[in-house]
Design an enzyme around this catalytic site. Sequence first.
Site, PDB file in Angstrom:
ATOM      1  N   GLU A  41       0.836  -1.211   0.000  1.00 45.57           N
ATOM      2  CA  GLU A  41       0.000   0.000   0.000  1.00 45.57           C
ATOM      3  C   GLU A  41       0.866   1.253   0.000  1.00 45.57           C
ATOM      4  O   GLU A  41       2.091   1.184   0.197  1.00 45.57           O
ATOM      5  CB  GLU A  41      -0.884   0.011   1.263  1.00 45.57           C
ATOM      6  CG  GLU A  41      -0.047   0.055   2.555  1.00 45.57           C
ATOM      7  CD  GLU A  41      -0.872   0.090   3.843  1.00 45.57           C
ATOM      8  OE1 GLU A  41      -1.975  -0.471   3.863  1.00 45.57           O
ATOM      9  OE2 GLU A  41      -0.391   0.680   4.827  1.00 45.57           O
ATOM     10  N   HIS A  84       0.211   5.796   0.999  1.00 44.24           N
ATOM     11  CA  HIS A  84      -0.706   6.792   1.557  1.00 44.24           C
ATOM     12  C   HIS A  84       0.072   8.052   1.883  1.00 44.24           C
ATOM     13  O   HIS A  84       1.315   8.059   1.817  1.00 44.24           O
ATOM     14  CB  HIS A  84      -1.402   6.234   2.807  1.00 44.24           C
ATOM     15  CG  HIS A  84      -0.531   5.346   3.655  1.00 44.24           C
ATOM     16  ND1 HIS A  84       0.594   5.820   4.296  1.00 44.24           N
ATOM     17  CD2 HIS A  84      -0.580   4.010   3.932  1.00 44.24           C
ATOM     18  CE1 HIS A  84       1.167   4.823   4.954  1.00 44.24           C
ATOM     19  NE2 HIS A  84       0.491   3.708   4.736  1.00 44.24           N
ATOM     20  N   CYS A 105       5.359   0.742  15.416  1.00 40.98           N
ATOM     21  CA  CYS A 105       5.121   1.653  14.298  1.00 40.98           C
ATOM     22  C   CYS A 105       4.462   2.922  14.815  1.00 40.98           C
ATOM     23  O   CYS A 105       3.395   2.876  15.425  1.00 40.98           O
ATOM     24  CB  CYS A 105       4.216   0.980  13.268  1.00 40.98           C
ATOM     25  SG  CYS A 105       3.808   2.051  11.873  1.00 40.98           S
TER      26      CYS A 105
HETATM   27 MN    MN Z   1       1.048   1.723   5.677  1.00 45.51          MN
END
Ligand code: MN
Length: 150
Positions: free
Chosen positions: A64, A66, A118
């Site tokens: 992905e 973003h 994260c």
């Molecule tokens: Mn991500």
Amino acid sequence: MRPKTHIAQTDPFRWEDVPVLAYKEEKGTHFKSITRQVLFDDADHFDTQLRYFEIAPGGHSTLERHDHAHSVMVIRGSGRALVEREVIDLALHDLVRVPPQTWHQFQATGAEPLGFLCIVRRERDKPALPTEKDLASLRSDPAVASFIRV
Ligand code: MN
């Protein structure tokens, strides 16, 4: 209610009252065997969250990209990551920076799960998945082609 000052570890990589969530429940995302735990989510003082993800052996995260960024630290196991066109071998305690709008994916390679912390912005955009055109472009690099799982 005031957030707790001390949150004890209950089992390795598990913490008191921190639910172990399945990663992304919406349909149409591509991932395998991941759990997510939100360790810090203190909107009064921070604009960020600290999460702990765990990818089971052989599993991987969604490919992905973003607008928001990620800052990652490996704290369990080993694996590999793709960041844009770079395939990275990950060892314990390595750090990974995922800048905005870069394709990224994590894979667990060892017998142990790949666990990583994260940091992410609390308010963030939804990840975009690659189109067929994006995939064709990514696959033009053989190292990337052999890495990605969709
Ligand atoms: Mn991500």
